[in-house]
Scaffold this motif. Structure first.
Motif, short mmCIF file in Angstrom:
data_model
loop_
_atom_site.label_atom_id
_atom_site.label_comp_id
_atom_site.label_asym_id
_atom_site.label_seq_id
_atom_site.Cartn_x
_atom_site.Cartn_y
_atom_site.Cartn_z
N ALA A 263 32.19 -24.40 -22.22
CA ALA A 263 32.93 -23.57 -21.28
C ALA A 263 34.54 -24.17 -20.90
CB ALA A 263 32.39 -23.35 -19.99
N THR A 264 35.26 -23.15 -20.88
CA THR A 264 36.67 -23.46 -20.30
C THR A 264 36.45 -23.40 -18.72
OG1 THR A 264 37.43 -22.20 -22.22
CG2 THR A 264 39.13 -22.74 -20.14
N LYS B 195 38.24 -28.50 -22.40
CA LYS B 195 39.07 -27.22 -22.25
C LYS B 195 39.27 -26.91 -20.93
CE LYS B 195 36.35 -24.74 -24.89
NZ LYS B 195 35.99 -23.46 -25.44
N TYR B 196 40.61 -26.66 -20.54
CA TYR B 196 40.89 -26.27 -19.05
C TYR B 196 42.26 -25.35 -19.22
CZ TYR B 196 44.36 -30.12 -18.90
OH TYR B 196 45.58 -30.76 -19.32
N THR C 188 33.16 -19.73 -18.56
CA THR C 188 34.23 -20.12 -17.66
C THR C 188 33.68 -20.70 -16.25
OG1 THR C 188 35.41 -18.50 -18.87
CG2 THR C 188 36.31 -19.37 -17.01
N ILE C 189 34.15 -21.84 -16.07
CA ILE C 189 33.87 -22.45 -14.80
C ILE C 189 35.17 -22.60 -13.89
CG2 ILE C 189 33.00 -24.75 -13.74
CD1 ILE C 189 32.07 -25.55 -16.48
N LEU C 190 35.03 -21.99 -12.60
CA LEU C 190 36.13 -21.92 -11.76
C LEU C 190 36.17 -23.04 -10.78
CD1 LEU C 190 38.60 -20.23 -10.68
CD2 LEU C 190 36.91 -19.23 -8.96
N THR C 191 37.00 -23.79 -10.90
CA THR C 191 37.25 -24.96 -9.85
C THR C 191 38.25 -25.15 -9.03
OG1 THR C 191 35.99 -26.27 -11.61
CG2 THR C 191 36.92 -27.60 -9.93
N PRO C 192 38.36 -24.47 -7.92
CA PRO C 192 39.36 -24.53 -6.92
C PRO C 192 39.66 -26.11 -6.51
CG PRO C 192 37.39 -23.75 -5.85
CD PRO C 192 36.92 -23.88 -7.23
N ALA D 19 32.50 -30.75 -13.47
CA ALA D 19 32.90 -29.95 -14.20
C ALA D 19 33.01 -30.04 -15.58
CB ALA D 19 34.30 -29.18 -13.68
N ALA D 20 33.46 -31.46 -15.97
CA ALA D 20 33.80 -31.91 -17.15
C ALA D 20 32.23 -31.89 -17.90
CB ALA D 20 34.33 -33.26 -17.58
N HIS D 21 31.27 -32.36 -17.22
CA HIS D 21 30.04 -32.51 -17.80
C HIS D 21 29.27 -31.26 -18.11
CE1 HIS D 21 26.68 -35.19 -18.71
NE2 HIS D 21 25.96 -34.75 -18.05
N ILE D 22 29.29 -30.15 -17.45
CA ILE D 22 28.82 -29.06 -17.73
C ILE D 22 29.87 -28.30 -18.95
CG2 ILE D 22 28.27 -26.40 -16.80
CD1 ILE D 22 28.09 -27.75 -14.22
N SER D 23 30.65 -28.63 -18.83
CA SER D 23 31.88 -27.99 -19.93
C SER D 23 31.35 -28.53 -21.31
CB SER D 23 33.37 -28.22 -19.60
OG SER D 23 34.06 -27.88 -20.59
#
Length: 230
Positions: free
Chosen positions: A124-125, A155-156, A97-101, A115-119
């Protein structure tokens, strides 16, 4: 190429960097912090890393305000993301899981591609935590980000924050929030400029890094991608 800067020796930090490097098919180069003693300011540091052709930097250091601020100061002109790993963080073995405020500031949208690249590589979501503002700018930023995610089949999930854009980073390190919404890495935006409060008391991102229990990735605002006037 990914670069790992070792300012402190913690095996879990290197293992995490190796994990992400392998997932993203990148070579990992390890250097000691002493290798950068010739860099006197952020311009020298940025030029050095540009010469190394680094795409991402891991900074392994102690959780001390002075130490963290030193690396923040050196990283001010970087156009690539950089991840802080401190000695109080619980380093995950993998990223689920990646948290993106997402705040009201338009530079937040720039985080979406990272974030999308890592996901996509880690499966990861991404959790989008939208600031609770009176205006609609934060929600508009979230909508722009989700449009990109939909095109990339990433995924998000979306969560409404309790705090506004100026206090959003405080919420992501709150014990109640982290226990209810576990994540393995957070992705935040660095300050545009340091004001007097930042100089005397430290910028918001330093507070976040020093209190975070997971790796924290920073993206610097890019004036060439958008206007810095709201």
């Amino acid at each position: 190429m990914f670069l790992f800067i070792k300012d402190i020796s913690i095996p879990q930090h290197l293992l995490f960097a190796q994990y992400l490097s392998e997932k993203m098919n990148k070579e990992l180069v390890v250097k000691k912090s002493s290798d950068f003693t010739h860099t006197k300011n952020d311009s020298d540091f940025a030029d050095t890393l540009q010469g190394l052709s680094a795409d991402l930097i891991f900074i392994s250091c102690k959780c001390q305000k002075r130490v963290v601020q030193k690396w923040l100061n050196l990283s001010r002109q970087l156009r690539i993301p950089y991840i802080f790993l401190t000695d109080i963080m619980a380093i995950p073995q993998e990223i689920a899981t990646i948290l993106t405020p997402v705040s009201m500031f338009e530079e937040e949208v720039h985080k979406a591609q990272f974030a999308a690249h890592i996901s996509r590589y880690t499966n990861a979501t991404i959790i989008l935590l939208t600031a609770h503002d009176y205006g609609s700018k934060a929600q508009n930023n979230t909508n722009k980000i989700t449009t990109l995610f939909d095109k990339m089949n990433v995924k998000y999930e979306k969560i409404q924050a309790h705090k506004d854009s100026f206090k959003l980073q405080k919420e992501i390190i709150d014990h109640k929030f982290t226990s209810e919404n576990p994540y393995q890495i957070s992705l935040i935006t660095a300050s545009r400029d340091y004001g007097l409060d930042d100089i005397f008391f430290g910028p918001q991102e330093r507070h976040t890094i020093c209190h975070s229990l997971v790796p924290t990735m920073l993206i610097n605002p890019r004036g060439d991608l958008y206007s810095l006037c709201d």
